[in-house]
Scaffold this motif. Structure first.
Motif, PDB file in Angstrom:
ATOM      1  N   GLY A 211     -24.063  35.702  40.753  1.00 23.88           N
ATOM      2  CA  GLY A 211     -24.843  36.461  39.775  1.00 23.88           C
ATOM      3  C   GLY A 211     -25.309  37.782  40.342  1.00 23.88           C
ATOM      4  N   TYR A 212     -26.336  38.325  39.724  1.00 25.32           N
ATOM      5  CA  TYR A 212     -26.881  39.617  40.124  1.00 25.32           C
ATOM      6  C   TYR A 212     -28.218  39.417  40.838  1.00 25.32           C
ATOM      7  CZ  TYR A 212     -23.492  41.638  36.879  1.00 25.32           C
ATOM      8  OH  TYR A 212     -22.342  41.994  36.239  1.00 25.32           O
ATOM      9  N   ILE A 213     -28.424  40.176  41.887  1.00 22.89           N
ATOM     10  CA  ILE A 213     -29.719  40.155  42.560  1.00 22.89           C
ATOM     11  C   ILE A 213     -30.733  40.885  41.681  1.00 22.89           C
ATOM     12  CG2 ILE A 213     -31.013  40.985  44.556  1.00 22.89           C
ATOM     13  CD1 ILE A 213     -28.636  40.529  46.267  1.00 22.89           C
ATOM     14  N   LEU A 237     -28.577  44.862  47.348  1.00 17.56           N
ATOM     15  CA  LEU A 237     -29.862  45.250  46.780  1.00 17.56           C
ATOM     16  C   LEU A 237     -29.916  44.828  45.313  1.00 17.56           C
ATOM     17  CD1 LEU A 237     -30.254  48.829  48.306  1.00 17.56           C
ATOM     18  CD2 LEU A 237     -31.388  46.721  49.026  1.00 17.56           C
ATOM     19  N   PRO A 238     -31.083  44.904  44.678  1.00 21.34           N
ATOM     20  CA  PRO A 238     -31.167  44.557  43.261  1.00 21.34           C
ATOM     21  C   PRO A 238     -30.140  45.301  42.424  1.00 21.34           C
ATOM     22  CG  PRO A 238     -33.369  44.784  44.167  1.00 21.34           C
ATOM     23  CD  PRO A 238     -32.417  45.189  45.250  1.00 21.34           C
ATOM     24  N   GLY A 239     -29.437  44.548  41.612  1.00 21.95           N
ATOM     25  CA  GLY A 239     -28.352  45.095  40.808  1.00 21.95           C
ATOM     26  C   GLY A 239     -26.982  44.757  41.355  1.00 21.95           C
ATOM     27  N   GLY A 240     -26.924  44.353  42.621  1.00 21.84           N
ATOM     28  CA  GLY A 240     -25.639  44.018  43.213  1.00 21.84           C
ATOM     29  C   GLY A 240     -25.143  42.657  42.761  1.00 21.84           C
ATOM     30  N   PHE A 241     -23.830  42.566  42.509  1.00 21.52           N
ATOM     31  CA  PHE A 241     -23.210  41.293  42.133  1.00 21.52           C
ATOM     32  C   PHE A 241     -22.835  40.544  43.402  1.00 21.52           C
ATOM     33  CE2 PHE A 241     -19.582  38.616  40.872  1.00 21.52           C
ATOM     34  CZ  PHE A 241     -20.157  37.935  39.803  1.00 21.52           C
TER      35      PHE A 241
END
Length: 417
Positions: A211-213, A237-241
């Motif tokens: 999923g996504y962070i 980082l947040p948004g990374g798959f």
């Protein structure tokens, strides 16, 4: 930056049912407190209110609030559907977190339960003369709250789910994430380039979910690294798959048993979140423009509006980066910086592609690139690159030579030093 538990608490508080439940509990408690409060009223109180009057008012409130709540829920669902169809499904979450809508529904549900519990208590004879006085006064207050709420709701309904209103919400969420990250680009850690090689002795930390962070608790990671005399290289980082074959971090000075402790500070979910992920907001803005440029919608005005918003959002990044605090608070954490070139890819590639045959969209793009290029640095290089790409697409898509010549003339700013 929020810790993981603070972030989870914020997400929990944004749920619609949480606020509605809180108002419902408050309404029930208010109705029952009148039974207790009557003990403190003087026995010779001159005001006398018949049970029939209170009963009639509560009956009206109960029946009307149930109908108004049902109507409001149908309007809310229609607004979500309109936003999904006319804007983008990714913007629906922002509408679901709208505090005005949540407060209105919670007020209506709470008023309904207050009336219902009051009627039940009256029918059982739980209220004495003093209790009916208190219940009547509280009912008057509830009526005033309902009237104010309905007036706010009428005004809010005129904008709920509209393209402009939803786009404005996306811009606000994106600006908040952009400003937060620009002011703290390395999240308090030491910045490092993604191209920088990871030390050979580093131990990978793999996620257990796909999923996504959504959130990274950098402060908790820094405390863990300090306690264990280790260093952490963040690679996601947040948004990374992410998936179990891609490490989210690398540990130096740790063992295999430590990876599970580090993994707990990464929150992975099925969808991206606006909070710590500036690029997600940029992608959603671009989606709004692309949908507006589709043949089914054919609304170039919305695409032009999004281009203006995109310039405004990137202006916030440029301004805040110039005032950023680059103090390293957690030297044991290495954090990759966001690539500003990807901002332009997220925002302008889809708009330039889908609006290639529309002269008015291409004119606004060239004007936007000229403004962004004036900021210098990587913005200048990225703006020039995307201006050339947009011009190349337009020259192939525009039917009239006159339109192509006008656009080439407008793009001559790229020839200036």
């Amino acid at each position: 930056m929020f810790s993981k538990w603070q972030w989870l608490l914020v997400q929990f508080s944004r749920a619609l049912w949480v606020r509605a439940t809180a108002f419902a509990i408050l309404a029930v408690a208010t109705s029952l407190l009148a039974i207790i409060g009557q003990r403190w009223l003087p026995p010779d109180i001159p005001v006398s209110i018949g049970a029939e009057a209170v009963d009639t008012i509560l009956n009206v409130l109960a029946s009307s609030m149930l109908a108004v709540t049902t109507f409001s829920l149908s309007v809310m669902v229609s607004a979500y559907s309109a936003a999904t169809t006319n804007v983008t499904p990714r913007a629906t979450r922002l509408l679901m977190q709208d505090t005005t809508t949540q407060n209105v529904l919670a007020t209506f549900i709470g008023s309904f339960l207050f009336s219902l519990v009051g009627l039940v208590a009256l029918s059982t004879g739980a209220y004495g003369e003093g209790g009916r006085v208190i219940l009547f006064l509280v009912t008057l207050v509830v009526i005033v709250i309902i009237v104010v709420t309905i007036l706010r709701w009428i005004e809010h309904l005129s904008r709920l789910g509209r393209v402009g209103e939803t786009t404005d919400r996306v811009e606000q969420a994106t600006c908040a994430a952009i400003i937060q990250r620009a002011a703290n680009p390395a999240l308090g850690g030491k910045p490092f380039s993604p191209d920088q090689p990871i030390p050979d002795q580093a131990l990978p930390v793999y996620p257990t979910l796909v999923g996504y962070i959504q959130h990274v608790d950098v402060e908790a990671l820094a405390q863990w690294a300090e306690q264990n005399d280790a260093e952490i290289y963040l690679t996601a980082l947040p948004g990374g798959f992410v998936h179990p074959a891609r490490p989210v971090a690398w540990l130096i000075g740790a063992t295999d048993d430590d990876t599970s402790s580090v993994r707990e500070h990464f929150t992975v979910d099925d969808e991206r979140s606006f909070d710590q992920d500036p690029r997600f907001g940029l992608v959603v803005l671009s989606e709004i423009a692309s949908r507006a440029l589709s043949p089914a919608v054919n609304d170039p005005g919305t695409a032009i509006d999004v281009i203006g918003r995109a310039v405004r959002v990137l202006h916030h990044w440029h301004t805040q980066r110039g005032e950023a605090d680059d103090t390293v608070r957690w030297p044991r954490i290495r954090v990759p910086l966001l690539d500003e070139r990807e901002f332009f890819d997220d925002l302008f590639n889809p708009i330039a592609r889908d609006g290639a045959a529309l002269l008015e969209v291409q004119i606004r793009l060239q004007k936007a690139f000229e403004v962004l290029a004036s900021y210098g640095g990587s913005f200048r290089a990225s703006a020039r690159l995307h201006a050339r790409l947009a011009l190349a697409r337009a020259e192939q898509a525009l039917a009239l030579e006159r339109d192509r010549a006008e656009l080439r003339e407008l793009a001559r700013w790229m020839e200036q030093d």
